[in-house]
Motif scaffolding. Structure first.
Motif, PDB file in Angstrom:
ATOM      1  N   SER A 194       0.835  -1.197   0.000  1.00 49.16           N
ATOM      2  CA  SER A 194       0.000   0.000   0.000  1.00 49.16           C
ATOM      3  C   SER A 194       0.874   1.253   0.000  1.00 49.16           C
ATOM      4  CB  SER A 194      -0.930   0.002   1.209  1.00 49.16           C
ATOM      5  OG  SER A 194      -0.171  -0.074   2.403  1.00 49.16           O
ATOM      6  N   THR A 195       2.148   1.092   0.381  1.00 48.80           N
ATOM      7  CA  THR A 195       3.099   2.207   0.387  1.00 48.80           C
ATOM      8  C   THR A 195       3.652   2.393  -1.020  1.00 48.80           C
ATOM      9  OG1 THR A 195       3.733   1.668   2.634  1.00 48.80           O
ATOM     10  CG2 THR A 195       5.255   3.056   1.394  1.00 48.80           C
ATOM     11  N   PRO A 196       3.612   3.623  -1.552  1.00 48.58           N
ATOM     12  CA  PRO A 196       4.152   3.823  -2.899  1.00 48.58           C
ATOM     13  C   PRO A 196       5.687   3.795  -2.907  1.00 48.58           C
ATOM     14  CG  PRO A 196       3.403   5.908  -1.996  1.00 48.58           C
ATOM     15  CD  PRO A 196       3.049   4.843  -0.994  1.00 48.58           C
ATOM     16  N   LEU A 253       9.101  10.208 -13.846  1.00 49.99           N
ATOM     17  CA  LEU A 253       9.059   9.630 -12.507  1.00 49.99           C
ATOM     18  C   LEU A 253       7.813   8.760 -12.387  1.00 49.99           C
ATOM     19  CD1 LEU A 253      10.247   9.551  -9.586  1.00 49.99           C
ATOM     20  CD2 LEU A 253       8.734  11.477  -9.082  1.00 49.99           C
ATOM     21  N   LEU A 254       8.019   7.486 -12.043  1.00 51.18           N
ATOM     22  CA  LEU A 254       6.901   6.557 -11.855  1.00 51.18           C
ATOM     23  C   LEU A 254       6.579   6.410 -10.374  1.00 51.18           C
ATOM     24  CD1 LEU A 254       7.980   3.614 -14.195  1.00 51.18           C
ATOM     25  CD2 LEU A 254       6.425   5.516 -14.730  1.00 51.18           C
ATOM     26  N   ARG A 255       5.289   6.405 -10.056  1.00 53.52           N
ATOM     27  CA  ARG A 255       4.826   6.011  -8.720  1.00 53.52           C
ATOM     28  C   ARG A 255       4.341   4.587  -8.877  1.00 53.52           C
ATOM     29  NH1 ARG A 255      -0.185   6.201  -5.940  1.00 53.52           N
ATOM     30  NH2 ARG A 255      -1.101   7.307  -7.703  1.00 53.52           N
ATOM     31  N   PRO A 297       3.715   0.121 -12.175  1.00 55.69           N
ATOM     32  CA  PRO A 297       3.584   1.578 -12.202  1.00 55.69           C
ATOM     33  C   PRO A 297       2.113   1.986 -12.139  1.00 55.69           C
ATOM     34  CG  PRO A 297       5.100   0.827 -13.907  1.00 55.69           C
ATOM     35  CD  PRO A 297       4.401  -0.390 -13.362  1.00 55.69           C
ATOM     36  N   LEU A 298       1.832   2.949 -11.266  1.00 49.08           N
ATOM     37  CA  LEU A 298       0.466   3.456 -11.115  1.00 49.08           C
ATOM     38  C   LEU A 298       0.269   4.783 -11.831  1.00 49.08           C
ATOM     39  CD1 LEU A 298       0.064   2.811  -7.288  1.00 49.08           C
ATOM     40  CD2 LEU A 298      -0.776   1.384  -9.173  1.00 49.08           C
ATOM     41  N   GLU A 299       1.351   5.548 -11.920  1.00 47.29           N
ATOM     42  CA  GLU A 299       1.255   6.898 -12.469  1.00 47.29           C
ATOM     43  C   GLU A 299       2.634   7.319 -12.971  1.00 47.29           C
ATOM     44  OE1 GLU A 299      -0.635  11.136 -10.931  1.00 47.29           O
ATOM     45  OE2 GLU A 299      -0.127   9.607  -9.465  1.00 47.29           O
ATOM     46  N   ALA A 300       2.658   8.127 -14.035  1.00 48.87           N
ATOM     47  CA  ALA A 300       3.914   8.616 -14.606  1.00 48.87           C
ATOM     48  C   ALA A 300       3.841  10.133 -14.736  1.00 48.87           C
ATOM     49  CB  ALA A 300       4.147   7.987 -15.981  1.00 48.87           C
ATOM     50  N   LYS A 301       4.886  10.804 -14.268  1.00 49.56           N
ATOM     51  CA  LYS A 301       4.962  12.267 -14.348  1.00 49.56           C
ATOM     52  C   LYS A 301       6.269  12.662 -15.019  1.00 49.56           C
ATOM     53  CE  LYS A 301       1.293  13.334 -11.831  1.00 49.56           C
ATOM     54  NZ  LYS A 301       0.254  14.263 -12.123  1.00 49.56           N
TER      55      LYS A 301
END
Length: 194
Positions: free
Chosen positions: A10-12, A81-83, A105-109
């Motif tokens: 649950s921790t990114p 940057l990937l979360r 990966p959940l999100e990319a910025k």
């Protein structure tokens, strides 16, 4: 090694990757492809023998890019940057870097690519030994600063076990501080939806 019980954490966790032609790849090997929502797996092995490398914070992930080897295939590519969520076992390497056996990966910025790529190259160049400079025959000094002689010439970096002169130690500290500032600047505009 410590495991994460059940499914994904649950921790990114975070990872900086290269963006080439709209796709995301490992900066190091240029082959491992990442995609939001797609799980990657690789067995964790001690002493950097295997696993997928992530960091515990965005700052640690950006800092890690300053320590990639010069042989990294996509060292100067734009950065993202990937979360991520990860699944164990987890192998701790220190300074926020861990190896995991699975990540998604959940999100990319997008990061400011000029800051990371250019600064990483500059930091490496500052650490490279300089080739010896040919010395011209000594002539009588025309200016007072010339009388100082070799003290004004650039010095090579200290070898293992050698002490660096104070000026070079200060320069190394400045390079490290500049790397921290570049990492902070690259992250200032990034906000993940948590």
């Amino acid at each position: 090694t410590g495991g994460i019980s059940g499914g994904f954490s649950s921790t990114p966790f975070y990872k900086v990757v290269a963006k080439v032609g709209g796709r995301l790849f490992s900066i190091y090997d240029g082959l491992t492809e990442y995609a939001v929502g797609r799980v990657l797996r690789q067995e964790v092995k001690a002493k950097h023998g295997g696993g997928l490398y992530v960091s515990r914070s965005p700052q640690d992930a950006v800092r890690a890019t300053f320590n990639l080897p010069e042989s990294s295939k996509l060292l100067l590519a734009p950065r993202v940057l990937l979360r991520c969520q990860v699944r164990g076992p987890v192998l701790e390497y220190g300074e926020g870097k861990v190896a995991v056996s699975a990540l998604m990966p959940l999100e990319a910025k997008q990061l400011d690519s000029a800051t990371c790529a250019t600064y990483a190259g500059r930091c490496r160049a500052a650490r490279r030994p300089r080739p010896p400079q040919p010395q011209a025959p000594r002539q009588a000094p025309r200016f007072p600063t010339e009388a100082a002689g070799p003290a004004l010439l650039p010095r090579r970096p200290a070898l293992d076990g050698e002490r660096m002169p104070r000026e070079e130690t200060e320069a190394a500290t400045l390079v490290a501080a500049a790397a921290e500032a570049a990492a902070a600047a690259a992250l200032r505009r990034i906000e993940f939806d948590l």
